[in-house]
Design an enzyme around this catalytic site. Structure first.
Site, PDB file in Angstrom:
ATOM      1  CB  THR A 120       8.328  11.584  35.409  1.00 54.63           C
ATOM      2  OG1 THR A 120       7.930  11.631  34.052  1.00 54.63           O
ATOM      3  CG2 THR A 120       9.751  11.099  35.502  1.00 54.63           C
ATOM      4  NE  ARG A 169       8.923  13.961  24.572  1.00 50.42           N
ATOM      5  CZ  ARG A 169       8.904  13.985  25.890  1.00 50.42           C
ATOM      6  NH1 ARG A 169       8.645  12.888  26.560  1.00 50.42           N
ATOM      7  NH2 ARG A 169       9.130  15.099  26.545  1.00 50.42           N
ATOM      8  CG  ASP A 210      13.562  15.283  31.027  1.00 47.42           C
ATOM      9  OD1 ASP A 210      12.451  14.844  30.665  1.00 47.42           O
ATOM     10  OD2 ASP A 210      13.803  15.596  32.207  1.00 47.42           O
ATOM     11  N   GLY A 219       9.284  17.089  34.522  1.00 48.55           N
ATOM     12  CA  GLY A 219       8.713  18.295  33.920  1.00 48.55           C
ATOM     13  C   GLY A 219       8.698  18.161  32.413  1.00 48.55           C
ATOM     14  N   GLY A 240       9.980  17.741  29.269  1.00 50.76           N
ATOM     15  CA  GLY A 240      11.287  17.209  28.920  1.00 50.76           C
ATOM     16  C   GLY A 240      12.095  18.009  27.919  1.00 50.76           C
TER      17      GLY A 240
HETATM   18  N1  ASP Z   1      10.135  14.725  31.916  1.00 53.48           N
HETATM   19  C1  ASP Z   1       9.223  13.750  31.380  1.00 53.48           C
HETATM   20  C2  ASP Z   1       9.287  13.794  29.878  1.00 53.48           C
HETATM   21  O1  ASP Z   1       9.331  14.852  29.315  1.00 53.48           O
HETATM   22  C3  ASP Z   1       7.810  13.992  31.813  1.00 53.48           C
HETATM   23  C4  ASP Z   1       7.618  14.105  33.298  1.00 53.48           C
HETATM   24  O2  ASP Z   1       8.496  14.505  34.018  1.00 53.48           O
HETATM   25  O3  ASP Z   1       6.538  13.748  33.769  1.00 53.48           O
HETATM   26  O4  ASP Z   1       9.229  12.755  29.288  1.00 53.48           O
END
Ligand code: ASP
Length: 344
Positions: free
Chosen positions: A211, A239, A242, A263, A265
């Site tokens: 991300t 889905r 976060d 991270g 989410g």
């Molecule tokens: N936080 C993001 C999510 O859960 C994933 C990521 O940070 O790579 O969609």
């Protein structure tokens, strides 16, 4: 005292006080991330490492150039994110990961620390730069979050560039989906990686999240935060992570700080991570470093919530803790300090 002297004194104190309130912030700056996860030096070829670092630098420079020219932190974070969304290296815009149905569904959010205005999109499929769509929701609609086909349509009507699914496709992300599906067949009880409450099930098929995010403080003392993502590989259609949830993956408040998370989410939503950092500063007077450390290295670690954050406070301090082996990240400040980093 003569009337003319009194008049001069009054004029002086008026201009002095105006100059004081309008004095530009000296310590402006920007920080970015390109995702946290199991990013090990042994997994990245020197060539790929170079590519990541160059792209992070380009994103930092794009954002910093705006701050330097007295632009807003909002414009700076949007510009930095766009560079990473346009790159196929990161899990945002082109290069986004696939849902279990083999589609790209992207989330993004932006927040203005001065006004607490925010805009977000969730599950968009056709927008090249979801962060610009989020900005449109903030600037041109009465809403905070738009999702699915309504968000795609609104962004298109706002003039956001669109593309068909081939633009978002990358072989690397497709292979990640196939691998995740293979693992799902082998260990179905462990492969429900999305939102499981059991620590044993908190296993990732691919721990490089990817991300992207940016936080900035501009010369007028205004903070902004932005995050953009394709979400998580093999996520269920519909889905929402976060990143577009204000207070979870993205938050900015001039009183405290601006935060962008990366991270797993579901953990960041349950623990309202970005707002928690701001609240610890506001209500408990913690410093930025203490607040980010408490949330990322203690609270999240306790529940096995993997990831990291980038954060900047209203004085220009920057914190970038993560509880995974690596996080693509960088910062550039007006005092000349700058770095682009990947590993712990
Ligand atoms: N936080 C993001 C999510 O859960 C994933 C990521 O940070 O790579 O969609």
């Amino acid at each position: 005292m003569k009337t003319s002297t009194l008049f001069l004194l009054l004029c002086f104190s008026f201009f002095a006080s105006t100059a004081q309130t309008k004095a530009p912030v000296k310590n402006y700056g920007i920080a970015i991330h390109g995702g946290a996860g199991t990013i090990l030096k042994s997994d990245l070829s020197p060539e790929l490492e170079k590519q990541y670092k160059a792209k992070l630098q380009e994103a930092l420079d794009a954002g910093y150039a705006i701050l330097e020219k007295n632009g807003t932190s909002l414009d700076a974070v949007e510009a930095a994110i766009k560079v990473m969304e346009d790159s196929r290296l990161f899990n945002a815009g082109s290069g986004s990961v696939f849902t279990s149905e083999g589609k790209n569904e992207m989330d993004a959010a932006i927040m203005d620390g001065k006004t607490l205005k925010a805009g977000a999109v969730a599950g968009v499929r056709t927008i090249k730069n979801p962060i610009t769509a989020a900005r449109c929701v903030m600037d041109k609609s009465p809403h905070v979050i738009l999702s699915g086909s309504g968000a795609d349509l609104f962004a298109k009507q706002c003039g956001c560039a669109t593309a068909d699914s081939s633009y978002f496709f990358t072989e690397k992300r497709w292979q990640q989906l196939l691998k995740a599906k293979e693992q799902e067949k082998l260990t179905p009880e462990k492969s429900d990686t999305l939102g499981s409450l059991s620590p044993q099930q908190n296993e990732f098929n691919d721990k490089k999240f990817g991300t992207v995010g940016a936080v900035a403080l501009d010369r007028n003392g205004n903070l902004a935060a932005a995050t953009s993502t394709g979400g998580m590989t093999n996520k269920k259609p519909g889905r929402i992570g976060d990143s577009p949830v204000i207070g979870a993956g993205t938050y900015a408040n001039n009183k405290t700080c601006a935060v962008s998370c990366t991270g797993h989410g579901e953990f960041f939503i349950r623990h309202v991570v970005a707002f928690d950092i701001s609240a610890l500063m506001e209500y408990k007077n913690l410093t930025l470093a203490q607040a980010t450390e408490e949330v990322v290295m203690h609270k999240l670690v306790k529940v096995k919530g993997e990831g990291g954050v980038i954060a900047i406070d209203s004085k220009g301090n920057i914190s970038m803790p993560f509880n995974t082996p690596g996080m693509y990240r960088g910062f550039r400040k007006s005092d000349g300090k700058t770095a682009v980093l990947i590993y712990r």
